[in-house]
Design a protein around this motif. Structure first.
Motif, PDB file in Angstrom:
ATOM      1  N   PRO A 268       0.827  -1.208   0.000  1.00  0.00           N
ATOM      2  CA  PRO A 268       0.000   0.000   0.000  1.00  0.00           C
ATOM      3  C   PRO A 268       0.861   1.258   0.000  1.00  0.00           C
ATOM      4  CG  PRO A 268      -0.865  -1.608   1.542  1.00  0.00           C
ATOM      5  CD  PRO A 268       0.448  -2.141   1.076  1.00  0.00           C
ATOM      6  N   THR A 269       0.433   2.266  -0.735  1.00  0.00           N
ATOM      7  CA  THR A 269       1.246   3.470  -0.953  1.00  0.00           C
ATOM      8  C   THR A 269       0.390   4.719  -0.820  1.00  0.00           C
ATOM      9  OG1 THR A 269       2.597   2.204  -2.512  1.00  0.00           O
ATOM     10  CG2 THR A 269       2.827   4.602  -2.561  1.00  0.00           C
ATOM     11  N   ALA A 270       0.954   5.748  -0.249  1.00  0.00           N
ATOM     12  CA  ALA A 270       0.317   7.067  -0.199  1.00  0.00           C
ATOM     13  C   ALA A 270       1.274   8.077  -0.831  1.00  0.00           C
ATOM     14  CB  ALA A 270       0.012   7.474   1.238  1.00  0.00           C
ATOM     15  N   THR A 271       0.780   8.937  -1.687  1.00  0.00           N
ATOM     16  CA  THR A 271       1.628   9.935  -2.344  1.00  0.00           C
ATOM     17  C   THR A 271       0.960  11.300  -2.318  1.00  0.00           C
ATOM     18  OG1 THR A 271       0.660   9.462  -4.514  1.00  0.00           O
ATOM     19  CG2 THR A 271       2.630   8.221  -3.903  1.00  0.00           C
ATOM     20  N   LYS A 272       1.770  12.332  -2.372  1.00  0.00           N
ATOM     21  CA  LYS A 272       1.291  13.708  -2.567  1.00  0.00           C
ATOM     22  C   LYS A 272       2.368  14.461  -3.333  1.00  0.00           C
ATOM     23  CE  LYS A 272       1.909  16.717   0.954  1.00  0.00           C
ATOM     24  NZ  LYS A 272       1.683  17.352   2.289  1.00  0.00           N
ATOM     25  N   TRP A 276       5.894  15.558   2.915  1.00  0.00           N
ATOM     26  CA  TRP A 276       5.031  15.310   4.052  1.00  0.00           C
ATOM     27  C   TRP A 276       5.563  16.056   5.276  1.00  0.00           C
ATOM     28  CZ3 TRP A 276       0.588  12.664   3.337  1.00  0.00           C
ATOM     29  CH2 TRP A 276       0.503  11.773   2.265  1.00  0.00           C
ATOM     30  N   SER A 277       4.655  16.444   6.145  1.00  0.00           N
ATOM     31  CA  SER A 277       5.058  16.968   7.444  1.00  0.00           C
ATOM     32  C   SER A 277       4.813  15.889   8.490  1.00  0.00           C
ATOM     33  CB  SER A 277       4.262  18.223   7.814  1.00  0.00           C
ATOM     34  OG  SER A 277       2.916  17.888   8.090  1.00  0.00           O
ATOM     35  N   PRO A 278       5.652  15.795   9.537  1.00  0.00           N
ATOM     36  CA  PRO A 278       5.439  14.768  10.552  1.00  0.00           C
ATOM     37  C   PRO A 278       4.039  14.801  11.153  1.00  0.00           C
ATOM     38  CG  PRO A 278       7.595  15.772  10.829  1.00  0.00           C
ATOM     39  CD  PRO A 278       6.881  16.582   9.793  1.00  0.00           C
ATOM     40  N   PRO A 283      -2.578   9.611  10.408  1.00  0.00           N
ATOM     41  CA  PRO A 283      -3.618   8.904   9.654  1.00  0.00           C
ATOM     42  C   PRO A 283      -3.090   8.248   8.378  1.00  0.00           C
ATOM     43  CG  PRO A 283      -3.852  11.277   9.380  1.00  0.00           C
ATOM     44  CD  PRO A 283      -2.829  11.069  10.447  1.00  0.00           C
ATOM     45  N   VAL A 284      -2.036   8.823   7.812  1.00  0.00           N
ATOM     46  CA  VAL A 284      -1.480   8.259   6.581  1.00  0.00           C
ATOM     47  C   VAL A 284      -0.878   6.876   6.860  1.00  0.00           C
ATOM     48  CG1 VAL A 284       0.293   8.532   4.810  1.00  0.00           C
ATOM     49  CG2 VAL A 284      -1.051  10.509   5.547  1.00  0.00           C
ATOM     50  N   VAL A 285       0.001   6.803   7.870  1.00  0.00           N
ATOM     51  CA  VAL A 285       0.659   5.535   8.180  1.00  0.00           C
ATOM     52  C   VAL A 285      -0.362   4.511   8.677  1.00  0.00           C
ATOM     53  CG1 VAL A 285       2.369   4.399   9.639  1.00  0.00           C
ATOM     54  CG2 VAL A 285       2.878   6.627   8.612  1.00  0.00           C
TER      55      VAL A 285
END
Length: 302
Positions: A268-272, A276-278, A283-285
């Motif tokens: 699974p992958t999330a991109t923007k 990213w900011s810490p 919620p992303v992780v």
């Protein structure tokens, strides 16, 4: 009838006992000329003796096979070179390297001494690298001289290297490193006609007698699933000409089971389109973890 490894020259390290001995006998039974390497040390790596390797050579010869003993330390740079030289000088070439040698110094990380870490990583991981290096140099020279080898390396990892094992941080790290080494070697040595694979075996040996204490005795008249001889057929096949299109793979093998493992790959992958900011990553992780398959448990945690 032609045997699967007729005429092939095979080095087996740690070949005096357990799985290594089973490999040596199995290759000899299939027509291989076997270099029986064993430093003759105890389970913790102490002591040294030529007797165990000599005994396996005698066993092979008594059965009509061809073998020679070698007692070099595979984790010694010069010793690994002499091991390869033993094969070439005795039988004229080298076709198969089976890296099997190893020992244990188990301890929890918080109590493990530096020497206990270094000793296990040295014999398992450096012992694999040193022999692969010198064997590869032999095969590269052959390829450059116009004779492309049809050669094999079979390394020995472990379930502990694939999943981790409580009380075996040194062993698990070394065995995981062997998987990485296998992948790199398979890519680098292909041009020289060499395939490189690894096994993660489970069997009853000196190193596993505590783990498999409840299955130490073979069932009367039944299949002994923990016998080390169960591992060797796959290793012999991987060492044969039949396996020339198989490389960079890791197989779990025990009893009558052979499992082709599937290692790390993107999940699974999330991109923007920005950094990213810490603060936004909770919620992303957690979302990624919710989509992923749960990891298998580390040995010793259940």
């Amino acid at each position: 009838m032609s045997k699967l490894c007729s005429g092939r020259v095979v080095i087996v390290t740690g070949a005096a006992r357990g799985i290594g001995r089973a490999h040596a006998l199995a290759f000899a039974a299939e027509g291989g000329h076997v270099v029986v390497n064993d430093y003759g040390v105890g389970l913790d790596g102490s002591g040294a003796s030529s007797g165990p390797a000599d005994d396996v050579v005698a066993e092979i010869e008594a059965a009509g096979g061809s073998a020679v003993a070698n007692t070099d330390d595979v984790a010694s740079w010069d010793g690994a070179a002499r091991l390869v030289e033993t094969a070439v000088q005795t039988f004229g070439r080298l076709d198969v390297l089976v890296n099997n040698a190893g020992f244990l110094r188990d301890r929890m990380l918080v109590t493990m001494a530096e020497e206990e870490w270094d000793a296990v990583v040295r014999v398992h991981l450096k012992g694999h690298f040193a022999t692969v290096h010198h064997a590869a140099a032999h095969w590269r020279a052959a390829a450059k001289s116009g004779t492309l080898p049809d050669a094999r390396v079979i390394n020995t990892s472990s379930g502990a290297g694939l999943l981790g094992s409580v009380g075996q941080g040194n062993y698990s790290a070394a065995k995981a490193g062997i998987v990485g080494l296998t992948l790199v070697a398979s890519a680098e040595l292909a041009r020289y006609g060499v395939t490189v694979n690894a096994i993660a075996p489970a069997a009853r040996t000196r190193m596993t007698e505590q783990t498999f204490a409840s299955t130490m005795a073979a069932p009367d008249g039944g299949f002994d699933a923990m016998a080390p001889e169960n591992v060797s057929p796959l290793v012999v096949w991987l060492g044969s000409a039949e396996s020339r299109d198989v490389t960079g793979r890791v197989f779990e093998v025990d009893g009558g089971r052979i499992c082709l493992t599937e290692g790390w790959r993107p999940g699974p992958t999330a991109t923007k389109s920005a950094r990213w900011s810490p603060a936004e990553l909770t919620p992303v992780v957690k979302g990624l973890m919710a989509q992923a398959n749960p990891p298998l448990p580390v040995y010793g945690t259940s």
